[in-house]
Write a protein that holds these residues in place. Structure first.
Motif, PDB file in Angstrom:
ATOM      1  N   LEU A 189       0.826  -1.202   0.000  1.00  0.00           N
ATOM      2  CA  LEU A 189       0.000   0.000   0.000  1.00  0.00           C
ATOM      3  C   LEU A 189       0.865   1.259   0.000  1.00  0.00           C
ATOM      4  O   LEU A 189       0.524   2.258  -0.663  1.00  0.00           O
ATOM      5  CB  LEU A 189      -0.930  -0.016   1.221  1.00  0.00           C
ATOM      6  N   ALA A 190       1.993   1.221   0.719  1.00  0.00           N
ATOM      7  CA  ALA A 190       2.899   2.370   0.713  1.00  0.00           C
ATOM      8  C   ALA A 190       3.513   2.561  -0.672  1.00  0.00           C
ATOM      9  O   ALA A 190       3.680   3.695  -1.144  1.00  0.00           O
ATOM     10  CB  ALA A 190       3.982   2.175   1.764  1.00  0.00           C
ATOM     11  N   PHE A 191       3.858   1.467  -1.340  1.00  0.00           N
ATOM     12  CA  PHE A 191       4.437   1.554  -2.691  1.00  0.00           C
ATOM     13  C   PHE A 191       3.439   2.168  -3.663  1.00  0.00           C
ATOM     14  O   PHE A 191       3.789   3.037  -4.468  1.00  0.00           O
ATOM     15  CB  PHE A 191       4.850   0.158  -3.157  1.00  0.00           C
ATOM     16  N   LEU A 192       2.169   1.720  -3.585  1.00  0.00           N
ATOM     17  CA  LEU A 192       1.153   2.243  -4.498  1.00  0.00           C
ATOM     18  C   LEU A 192       0.816   3.698  -4.194  1.00  0.00           C
ATOM     19  O   LEU A 192       0.392   4.436  -5.098  1.00  0.00           O
ATOM     20  CB  LEU A 192      -0.107   1.377  -4.414  1.00  0.00           C
ATOM     21  N   THR A 193       0.987   4.109  -2.973  1.00  0.00           N
ATOM     22  CA  THR A 193       0.772   5.517  -2.635  1.00  0.00           C
ATOM     23  C   THR A 193       1.861   6.389  -3.254  1.00  0.00           C
ATOM     24  O   THR A 193       1.583   7.481  -3.759  1.00  0.00           O
ATOM     25  CB  THR A 193       0.753   5.698  -1.106  1.00  0.00           C
ATOM     26  N   ARG A 194       3.096   5.894  -3.221  1.00  0.00           N
ATOM     27  CA  ARG A 194       4.222   6.668  -3.757  1.00  0.00           C
ATOM     28  C   ARG A 194       4.365   6.513  -5.264  1.00  0.00           C
ATOM     29  O   ARG A 194       4.728   7.458  -5.975  1.00  0.00           O
ATOM     30  CB  ARG A 194       5.514   6.212  -3.054  1.00  0.00           C
ATOM     31  N   ARG A 214      14.464   1.634   2.252  1.00  0.00           N
ATOM     32  CA  ARG A 214      15.064   1.971   3.546  1.00  0.00           C
ATOM     33  C   ARG A 214      14.194   2.960   4.313  1.00  0.00           C
ATOM     34  O   ARG A 214      14.088   2.885   5.545  1.00  0.00           O
ATOM     35  CB  ARG A 214      16.469   2.529   3.352  1.00  0.00           C
ATOM     36  N   THR A 215      13.543   3.881   3.598  1.00  0.00           N
ATOM     37  CA  THR A 215      12.651   4.827   4.288  1.00  0.00           C
ATOM     38  C   THR A 215      11.438   4.109   4.873  1.00  0.00           C
ATOM     39  O   THR A 215      10.837   4.584   5.844  1.00  0.00           O
ATOM     40  CB  THR A 215      12.161   5.924   3.328  1.00  0.00           C
ATOM     41  N   GLN A 216      11.090   2.969   4.303  1.00  0.00           N
ATOM     42  CA  GLN A 216       9.948   2.184   4.795  1.00  0.00           C
ATOM     43  C   GLN A 216      10.374   1.139   5.818  1.00  0.00           C
ATOM     44  O   GLN A 216       9.528   0.344   6.264  1.00  0.00           O
ATOM     45  CB  GLN A 216       9.257   1.484   3.618  1.00  0.00           C
ATOM     46  N   HIS A 217      11.679   1.125   6.150  1.00  0.00           N
ATOM     47  CA  HIS A 217      12.224   0.160   7.103  1.00  0.00           C
ATOM     48  C   HIS A 217      11.950  -1.279   6.643  1.00  0.00           C
ATOM     49  O   HIS A 217      11.613  -2.155   7.435  1.00  0.00           O
ATOM     50  CB  HIS A 217      11.631   0.379   8.510  1.00  0.00           C
ATOM     51  N   HIS A 218      12.107  -1.486   5.340  1.00  0.00           N
ATOM     52  CA  HIS A 218      11.906  -2.820   4.786  1.00  0.00           C
ATOM     53  C   HIS A 218      13.013  -3.743   5.296  1.00  0.00           C
ATOM     54  O   HIS A 218      14.199  -3.370   5.275  1.00  0.00           O
ATOM     55  CB  HIS A 218      11.926  -2.763   3.246  1.00  0.00           C
ATOM     56  N   PRO A 219      12.672  -4.946   5.742  1.00  0.00           N
ATOM     57  CA  PRO A 219      13.682  -5.807   6.367  1.00  0.00           C
ATOM     58  C   PRO A 219      14.722  -6.363   5.401  1.00  0.00           C
ATOM     59  O   PRO A 219      15.767  -6.829   5.830  1.00  0.00           O
ATOM     60  CB  PRO A 219      12.850  -6.937   6.982  1.00  0.00           C
ATOM     61  N   HIS A 220      14.451  -6.303   4.074  1.00  0.00           N
ATOM     62  CA  HIS A 220      15.381  -6.897   3.119  1.00  0.00           C
ATOM     63  C   HIS A 220      15.672  -5.932   1.962  1.00  0.00           C
ATOM     64  O   HIS A 220      15.357  -6.222   0.800  1.00  0.00           O
ATOM     65  CB  HIS A 220      14.821  -8.211   2.566  1.00  0.00           C
ATOM     66  N   PRO A 221      16.300  -4.773   2.233  1.00  0.00           N
ATOM     67  CA  PRO A 221      16.605  -3.846   1.132  1.00  0.00           C
ATOM     68  C   PRO A 221      17.625  -4.414   0.161  1.00  0.00           C
ATOM     69  O   PRO A 221      17.725  -3.948  -0.978  1.00  0.00           O
ATOM     70  CB  PRO A 221      17.153  -2.617   1.862  1.00  0.00           C
TER      71      PRO A 221
END
Length: 421
Positions: A189-194, A214-221
């Motif tokens: 949902l954050a990806f589709l918003t951006r 990284r801004t979304q604190h994704h565990p596997h950048p």
């Protein structure tokens, strides 16, 4: 009490005329009320509004007629609460039973509110000994049930909206589908918003995507290369003037899913608080793979009124864990049981279907039930129902005793463990 006193009491009871009985055909705006006397003659036929004044008038009509027992088609709501508070004995006769009972009074079986109220009232008069009075759960259980069912409805709405979003993205932005594990996850949902359009996705490079992750604190950048390759390999979505217009639909669905996720989480927090404060929490939270939501759902649907299920068979039957048997002459048919409490069946099957992952006895029984089902041409849900029936006997015993499930005291489990040792 002496023999003479017992005989006198029975004689007086036999000579006293039975009290009139009532039936109420419940509706959202008004209710049809019927009262019949001891001979089945209808002595009152009224329609009352679903207001405070209307319910008070209904109570006066019933009291004035000397009614003590009332039948309805549902066991909850303001009408039932008002009747119970006024001291009436309430019987619940399911709508499918009422449909069949209409055949007693005519072959047409026509549906009419006043007629259904009469059928309900007369059924109490003629079949009183076959009916069980309505018994209520504690307020804590009723509240928990409302919260659990509200969460279930919101989850169903979330699934439906997620499917709608997936269908939308197939035309607008196919690359976003399966980019992350779930279409309605927070990261999706954050990806589709951006990045709601193909043009904005085209702007992404592996480095830019990694920075955003990284801004979304994704565990596997570090998986950026693979994610970027998925985006570039996918079919291109809508571009041009229509892209921005269709992005508004995507944004609306994303906003709806975001709200649903937040409300589901809020209800889950309430469920945990209500469950842990419930006296029967220890019974259901001790079950394998129960967790919080699953344990709360089991407790809410089974309830805490022990007299409702005097035997484990009464619980398994209502939960749909036992088959329905029909026999005529030499023909005997064993089939799926349809007339059940569907909410209870859903809770029990959900638990049983996952319990075999954490319990050796359940795993062994499920394995044998699946092998037997395949041999007889049955499906996988049949094996789950077999396991559910076995679990309900265990749950019923723990529930009646108010004790937690103890694997060390479960003899069938210990037998399986000993055989595997």
């Amino acid at each position: 009490m002496s023999v003479e006193q017992i005989h006198r009491a029975r004689t007086e009871a036999a000579t006293d005329p039975p009290a009139p009985t009532a039936g109420i055909d419940w509706a959202s705006t008004d209710h049809a009320v019927a009262i019949v006397d001891a001979h089945g003659i209808q002595i009152l036929r009224e329609m009352v509004e679903h207001t405070a004044a209307g319910l008070n008038r209904m109570m006066r009509l019933l009291t004035r007629a000397g009614v003590r027992e009332v039948a309805l088609e549902r066991g909850d709501g303001p009408v039932v609460d008002t009747l119970l508070e006024a001291g009436f004995t309430v019987f619940v006769i399911a709508s499918n039973q009422v449909k069949n009972l209409r055949q007693r009074y005519g072959a047409a079986g026509n549906k009419d509110d006043h007629f259904d109220a009469y059928v309900l009232a007369d059924t109490v008069r003629t079949d009183r000994r076959r009916l069980n009075p309505l018994t209520l759960d504690s307020p804590a259980t009723v509240t928990l049930r409302m919260t659990v069912r509200a969460r279930k409805d919101l989850v169903a709405a979330r699934i439906a909206m997620a499917n709608q979003l997936r269908a939308q993205l197939e035309h607008v932005l196919p690359g976003a589908i399966k980019l992350f594990r779930d279409i309605d996850s927070a990261i999706t949902l954050a990806f589709l918003t951006r990045f709601p359009t193909q043009t904005k996705v085209d702007w992404l490079t592996p480095k830019r995507l990694e920075n955003w992750l990284r801004t979304q604190h994704h565990p596997h950048p570090a998986r950026t290369e693979r994610l970027h390759a998925h985006l570039t390999a996918a079919t291109r979505g809508t571009v041009g003037d229509q892209a921005e217009t269709r992005a508004h639909v995507t944004a609306a669905l994303v906003a709806g899913l975001t709200t649903l996720r937040a409300q589901i989480k809020a209800l889950e927090e309430q469920i945990e608080t209500q469950l842990l404060a419930h006296p029967d929490a220890v019974v259901f939270t001790s079950l394998p793979q129960a967790g919080i939501v699953r344990a709360a759902r089991l407790l809410a649907e089974i309830g805490d009124c022990r007299s409702r299920y005097p035997t484990p068979e009464s619980l398994t039957g209502l939960a749909g864990a036992t088959p329905s048997t029909r026999q005529s002459g030499k023909v005997k048919i064993v089939s799926f049981r349809w007339a059940v409490d569907k909410e209870l069946r859903g809770a029990v099957m959900d638990f049983a279907g996952d319990s075999h992952h954490a319990n050796a006895w359940a795993a062994d029984l499920h394995r044998r039930a699946r092998a037997h089902a395949r041999a007889r041409g049955h499906d996988h849900p049949h094996a789950t129902r077999v396991l559910a029936r076995a679990w309900l006997h265990v749950i019923w015993r723990c529930w009646q005793d108010g004790a937690a499930y103890d694997p060390a005291q479960h003899r069938a489990l210990q037998t399986v463990l000993a055989a595997a040792a």
